[in-house]
Motif scaffolding. Structure first.
Motif, PDB file in Angstrom:
ATOM      1  N   GLY A 141      -1.435   5.854  -2.263  1.00  0.00           N
ATOM      2  CA  GLY A 141      -2.632   5.080  -2.591  1.00  0.00           C
ATOM      3  C   GLY A 141      -3.306   4.589  -1.337  1.00  0.00           C
ATOM      4  N   GLY A 142      -4.391   3.859  -1.533  1.00  0.00           N
ATOM      5  CA  GLY A 142      -5.059   3.217  -0.407  1.00  0.00           C
ATOM      6  C   GLY A 142      -4.246   2.045   0.095  1.00  0.00           C
ATOM      7  N   LEU A 143      -4.656   1.512   1.224  1.00  0.00           N
ATOM      8  CA  LEU A 143      -3.893   0.428   1.860  1.00  0.00           C
ATOM      9  C   LEU A 143      -3.696  -0.746   0.907  1.00  0.00           C
ATOM     10  CD1 LEU A 143      -2.591  -0.460   4.551  1.00  0.00           C
ATOM     11  CD2 LEU A 143      -4.790  -1.497   5.151  1.00  0.00           C
ATOM     12  N   GLN A 144      -4.736  -1.077   0.127  1.00  0.00           N
ATOM     13  CA  GLN A 144      -4.663  -2.213  -0.794  1.00  0.00           C
ATOM     14  C   GLN A 144      -4.421  -1.762  -2.240  1.00  0.00           C
ATOM     15  OE1 GLN A 144      -4.614  -5.508  -0.555  1.00  0.00           O
ATOM     16  NE2 GLN A 144      -4.758  -5.622   1.674  1.00  0.00           N
ATOM     17  N   SER A 145      -3.666  -0.702  -2.413  1.00  0.00           N
ATOM     18  CA  SER A 145      -3.413  -0.138  -3.738  1.00  0.00           C
ATOM     19  C   SER A 145      -2.661  -1.105  -4.654  1.00  0.00           C
ATOM     20  CB  SER A 145      -2.595   1.148  -3.592  1.00  0.00           C
ATOM     21  OG  SER A 145      -2.081   1.560  -4.838  1.00  0.00           O
ATOM     22  N   ASN A 146      -3.251  -1.377  -5.832  1.00  0.00           N
ATOM     23  CA  ASN A 146      -2.561  -2.171  -6.852  1.00  0.00           C
ATOM     24  C   ASN A 146      -1.392  -1.391  -7.445  1.00  0.00           C
ATOM     25  OD1 ASN A 146      -4.421  -4.488  -6.915  1.00  0.00           O
ATOM     26  ND2 ASN A 146      -5.890  -3.010  -7.706  1.00  0.00           N
ATOM     27  N   HIS A 147      -1.574  -0.103  -7.619  1.00  0.00           N
ATOM     28  CA  HIS A 147      -0.499   0.738  -8.165  1.00  0.00           C
ATOM     29  C   HIS A 147       0.715   0.723  -7.237  1.00  0.00           C
ATOM     30  CE1 HIS A 147       1.695   4.169  -9.701  1.00  0.00           C
ATOM     31  NE2 HIS A 147       1.566   4.783  -8.540  1.00  0.00           N
ATOM     32  N   ARG A 204      -5.764   4.666   4.954  1.00  0.00           N
ATOM     33  CA  ARG A 204      -6.883   3.752   5.204  1.00  0.00           C
ATOM     34  C   ARG A 204      -8.154   4.360   4.593  1.00  0.00           C
ATOM     35  NH1 ARG A 204      -4.929   0.067   8.770  1.00  0.00           N
ATOM     36  NH2 ARG A 204      -3.133   0.716  10.034  1.00  0.00           N
ATOM     37  N   SER A 205      -8.192   4.426   3.261  1.00  0.00           N
ATOM     38  CA  SER A 205      -9.276   5.121   2.567  1.00  0.00           C
ATOM     39  C   SER A 205     -10.552   4.304   2.455  1.00  0.00           C
ATOM     40  CB  SER A 205      -8.806   5.530   1.166  1.00  0.00           C
ATOM     41  OG  SER A 205      -8.273   4.415   0.478  1.00  0.00           O
ATOM     42  N   VAL A 206     -10.471   3.019   2.751  1.00  0.00           N
ATOM     43  CA  VAL A 206     -11.657   2.153   2.733  1.00  0.00           C
ATOM     44  C   VAL A 206     -11.969   1.743   4.164  1.00  0.00           C
ATOM     45  CG1 VAL A 206     -12.623  -0.025   1.890  1.00  0.00           C
ATOM     46  CG2 VAL A 206     -11.075   1.307   0.427  1.00  0.00           C
ATOM     47  N   PRO A 207     -13.201   1.947   4.617  1.00  0.00           N
ATOM     48  CA  PRO A 207     -13.550   1.591   6.007  1.00  0.00           C
ATOM     49  C   PRO A 207     -13.698   0.087   6.206  1.00  0.00           C
ATOM     50  CG  PRO A 207     -15.483   2.454   4.884  1.00  0.00           C
ATOM     51  CD  PRO A 207     -14.329   2.621   3.928  1.00  0.00           C
ATOM     52  N   LYS A 208     -12.585  -0.610   6.108  1.00  0.00           N
ATOM     53  CA  LYS A 208     -12.543  -2.052   6.354  1.00  0.00           C
ATOM     54  C   LYS A 208     -11.392  -2.323   7.301  1.00  0.00           C
ATOM     55  CE  LYS A 208     -13.036  -5.026   2.978  1.00  0.00           C
ATOM     56  NZ  LYS A 208     -14.245  -5.738   3.415  1.00  0.00           N
ATOM     57  N   ALA A 209     -11.626  -3.197   8.276  1.00  0.00           N
ATOM     58  CA  ALA A 209     -10.590  -3.436   9.284  1.00  0.00           C
ATOM     59  C   ALA A 209     -10.353  -4.926   9.533  1.00  0.00           C
ATOM     60  CB  ALA A 209     -10.978  -2.758  10.595  1.00  0.00           C
ATOM     61  N   GLU A 210     -10.839  -5.801   8.609  1.00  0.00           N
ATOM     62  CA  GLU A 210     -10.598  -7.220   8.784  1.00  0.00           C
ATOM     63  C   GLU A 210      -9.092  -7.509   8.730  1.00  0.00           C
ATOM     64  OE1 GLU A 210     -12.546  -5.907   6.418  1.00  0.00           O
ATOM     65  OE2 GLU A 210     -14.424  -7.027   6.177  1.00  0.00           O
ATOM     66  N   VAL A 211      -8.677  -8.579   9.392  1.00  0.00           N
ATOM     67  CA  VAL A 211      -7.264  -8.941   9.436  1.00  0.00           C
ATOM     68  C   VAL A 211      -6.715  -9.122   8.030  1.00  0.00           C
ATOM     69  CG1 VAL A 211      -5.636 -10.746  10.117  1.00  0.00           C
ATOM     70  CG2 VAL A 211      -7.378  -9.968  11.735  1.00  0.00           C
ATOM     71  N   ASP A 212      -7.481  -9.776   7.156  1.00  0.00           N
ATOM     72  CA  ASP A 212      -6.993 -10.013   5.797  1.00  0.00           C
ATOM     73  C   ASP A 212      -6.824  -8.707   5.031  1.00  0.00           C
ATOM     74  OD1 ASP A 212      -6.750 -12.953   5.401  1.00  0.00           O
ATOM     75  OD2 ASP A 212      -8.842 -12.916   6.006  1.00  0.00           O
ATOM     76  N   TYR A 213      -7.693  -7.749   5.264  1.00  0.00           N
ATOM     77  CA  TYR A 213      -7.567  -6.468   4.567  1.00  0.00           C
ATOM     78  C   TYR A 213      -6.333  -5.713   5.057  1.00  0.00           C
ATOM     79  CZ  TYR A 213      -8.889  -2.255   2.074  1.00  0.00           C
ATOM     80  OH  TYR A 213      -8.887  -1.187   1.214  1.00  0.00           O
ATOM     81  N   GLU A 214      -6.042  -5.841   6.318  1.00  0.00           N
ATOM     82  CA  GLU A 214      -4.911  -5.136   6.908  1.00  0.00           C
ATOM     83  C   GLU A 214      -3.565  -5.773   6.552  1.00  0.00           C
ATOM     84  OE1 GLU A 214      -4.699  -2.442   9.221  1.00  0.00           O
ATOM     85  OE2 GLU A 214      -6.747  -1.973   8.626  1.00  0.00           O
ATOM     86  N   LEU A 215      -3.530  -7.084   6.397  1.00  0.00           N
ATOM     87  CA  LEU A 215      -2.241  -7.778   6.322  1.00  0.00           C
ATOM     88  C   LEU A 215      -2.027  -8.617   5.079  1.00  0.00           C
ATOM     89  CD1 LEU A 215      -2.003  -9.008  10.034  1.00  0.00           C
ATOM     90  CD2 LEU A 215      -0.978  -6.962   9.032  1.00  0.00           C
ATOM     91  N   GLY A 226      -6.496  -6.565 -13.857  1.00  0.00           N
ATOM     92  CA  GLY A 226      -5.652  -7.150 -12.820  1.00  0.00           C
ATOM     93  C   GLY A 226      -6.154  -6.825 -11.424  1.00  0.00           C
ATOM     94  N   GLY A 227      -5.226  -6.732 -10.483  1.00  0.00           N
ATOM     95  CA  GLY A 227      -5.629  -6.452  -9.101  1.00  0.00           C
ATOM     96  C   GLY A 227      -6.090  -7.669  -8.341  1.00  0.00           C
ATOM     97  N   THR A 228      -5.839  -8.863  -8.893  1.00  0.00           N
ATOM     98  CA  THR A 228      -6.364 -10.073  -8.249  1.00  0.00           C
ATOM     99  C   THR A 228      -5.789 -10.355  -6.860  1.00  0.00           C
ATOM    100  OG1 THR A 228      -4.803 -11.375  -9.579  1.00  0.00           O
ATOM    101  CG2 THR A 228      -7.056 -11.225 -10.370  1.00  0.00           C
ATOM    102  N   PRO A 229      -4.594  -9.855  -6.472  1.00  0.00           N
ATOM    103  CA  PRO A 229      -4.191 -10.058  -5.076  1.00  0.00           C
ATOM    104  C   PRO A 229      -5.205  -9.493  -4.087  1.00  0.00           C
ATOM    105  CG  PRO A 229      -2.283  -9.411  -6.359  1.00  0.00           C
ATOM    106  CD  PRO A 229      -3.480  -9.259  -7.265  1.00  0.00           C
ATOM    107  N   GLY A 230      -5.995  -8.507  -4.533  1.00  0.00           N
ATOM    108  CA  GLY A 230      -7.016  -7.944  -3.658  1.00  0.00           C
ATOM    109  C   GLY A 230      -8.081  -8.942  -3.241  1.00  0.00           C
ATOM    110  N   LEU A 231      -8.263 -10.014  -4.018  1.00  0.00           N
ATOM    111  CA  LEU A 231      -9.245 -11.027  -3.631  1.00  0.00           C
ATOM    112  C   LEU A 231      -8.932 -11.606  -2.252  1.00  0.00           C
ATOM    113  CD1 LEU A 231      -9.718 -12.964  -6.980  1.00  0.00           C
ATOM    114  CD2 LEU A 231     -11.513 -11.756  -5.722  1.00  0.00           C
ATOM    115  N   TYR A 232      -7.649 -11.758  -1.959  1.00  0.00           N
ATOM    116  CA  TYR A 232      -7.260 -12.360  -0.685  1.00  0.00           C
ATOM    117  C   TYR A 232      -7.516 -11.404   0.482  1.00  0.00           C
ATOM    118  CZ  TYR A 232      -5.157 -15.472  -4.029  1.00  0.00           C
ATOM    119  OH  TYR A 232      -4.976 -16.324  -5.089  1.00  0.00           O
ATOM    120  N   ALA A 233      -7.532 -10.112   0.199  1.00  0.00           N
ATOM    121  CA  ALA A 233      -7.865  -9.137   1.238  1.00  0.00           C
ATOM    122  C   ALA A 233      -9.357  -9.102   1.517  1.00  0.00           C
ATOM    123  CB  ALA A 233      -7.380  -7.749   0.814  1.00  0.00           C
ATOM    124  N   TYR A 234     -10.146  -9.629   0.582  1.00  0.00           N
ATOM    125  CA  TYR A 234     -11.611  -9.632   0.710  1.00  0.00           C
ATOM    126  C   TYR A 234     -12.150 -11.026   0.992  1.00  0.00           C
ATOM    127  CZ  TYR A 234     -12.014  -4.788  -0.913  1.00  0.00           C
ATOM    128  OH  TYR A 234     -11.953  -3.406  -1.019  1.00  0.00           O
TER     129      TYR A 234
END
Length: 343
Positions: free
Chosen positions: A82-88, A109-120, A329-337
């Motif tokens: 999956g992508g870096l922030q994959s819910n699956h 890294r299928s999404v062109p985002k490199a913010e610290v929160d997206y990475e970690l 679902g997928g709400t943990p992704g909010l913290y990456a954004y």
């Protein structure tokens, strides 16, 4: 009363990961703010974010059948992609942790985002907490080939390995949402309401395809389900969904033929691409939070809810209609954004 669909589903191994049906609630505050009550339109929310394992989400329904098959065949290691922030990926890691199965994640890294929160942060943080072994590759990497190569290495070492594709969206995985169609039909009876449309996001297509197959076998037809594409353009999403619906029906023993015009997909909310924020998505996430106190993710449900809001505001439903929005679902992704919502 048991339906023929129930009997077909019962022939497949399944691991109970949901611990009962997820609730349906009426979005009364949203109905008020959007003027739906005056129009005679009901808006309901299917809380598939309301699950106990791993932070919840729609991928658990697919994993019930995949992991059921894995346990039945003595699998000791699951590899998924999956992508870096994959819910699956996150939920696969959580389920494997609960069941004592080794888990490896091949992420790109299928999404062109490199913010610290997206990475970690977000799902990445949770993958680590659940103890999964993670390998991260650049965009464009054939992650499935990487997974199969790693599986071959582990098999040579005597391990029993299952490889799951993106989103767990196989005909077998789609049975999770065929089963959800039965669950929704039972809840309609309990609530005394009939849903004219069931709305979902469409990424790897398994959620839409499973629901479409399920409602087809319940004699409701596939067109009751509408999705908003969030992974690829409308035509690509439609082709994938038609094929997966057809395959799921065949797996369930049905000879029904799925027509392309019976699969309803809207491509208006994709924006610049998968995982890339849109203003409509941000507004939709904020509205759900401020009207109902509920969280939806920025990649899937956020864009799908933005599409549904557009339909509601444009008067596409008639008096007496009831709409069910599946919160996947997928709400943990909010913290990456974080930077998207706090900019």
């Amino acid at each position: 009363m048991q339906t023929l669909l129930d009997k077909s589903l019962s022939s497949f191994a399944r691991t109970d990961l949901l611990q009962g049906p997820t609730p349906i609630q009426q979005a009364e505050r949203l109905e008020q703010l959007l003027g739906l009550k005056a129009q005679g339109v009901g808006l309901f929310l299917k809380r598939d974010d309301h699950m106990l394992i791993g932070g919840g989400g729609n991928k658990l329904r697919k994993l019930e059948f995949h992991i059921g098959a894995a346990l039945a065949s003595g699998v000791d290691t699951v590899i998924t992609i999956g992508g870096l922030q994959s819910n699956h990926a996150r939920l696969t890691a959580a389920v494997c942790a609960r069941l004592g199965i080794a888990c490896e994640l091949i992420l790109t890294r299928s999404v062109p985002k490199a913010e610290v929160d997206y990475e970690l942060n977000g799902n990445v943080l949770l993958d680590q907490l659940f103890g999964a072994e993670m390998s991260v590759f650049p965009a464009g990497t054939d992650s499935l080939a990487k997974a199969e190569l790693r599986a071959a290495q582990l098999r040579d070492a005597g391990r029993n390995v299952m490889v799951l594709p993106t989103g767990g969206s196989t005909p077998l995985g789609s049975l999770g949402y065929a089963r959800c169609a039965v669950e929704i039909a039972q809840q309609e009876t309990q609530l005394g309401v009939t849903f004219n449309q069931v709305v979902v996001p469409n990424g790897s297509a398994g959620t839409h395809a499973g629901l479409a197959a399920g409602f087809q076998l319940l004699d409701r037809g596939t067109s009751i389900v509408k999705s908003y594409s969030v992974l690829s353009d409308r035509d690509s999403s439609a082709a994938r969904t038609v094929q997966l619906t057809q395959n799921a029906l065949a797996l369930l023993g049905s000879s029904a033929i799925v027509q392309a015009d019976e699969i309803t997909i809207d491509g208006s909310q994709l924006g610049d691409g998968y995982g890339l924020p849109t203003l409509a998505m941000q507004d939709a996430v904020r509205l759900m939070a401020r009207a109902e106190g509920l969280l939806i993710d920025p990649v899937y449900s956020g864009k799908a809810f933005a599409g549904l809001l557009a339909d509601l505001r444009q008067g596409r439903f008639r008096s007496g209609d009831n709409v069910l929005f599946v919160m996947t679902g997928g709400t943990p992704g909010l913290y990456a954004y974080r930077e998207t919502f706090q900019a």
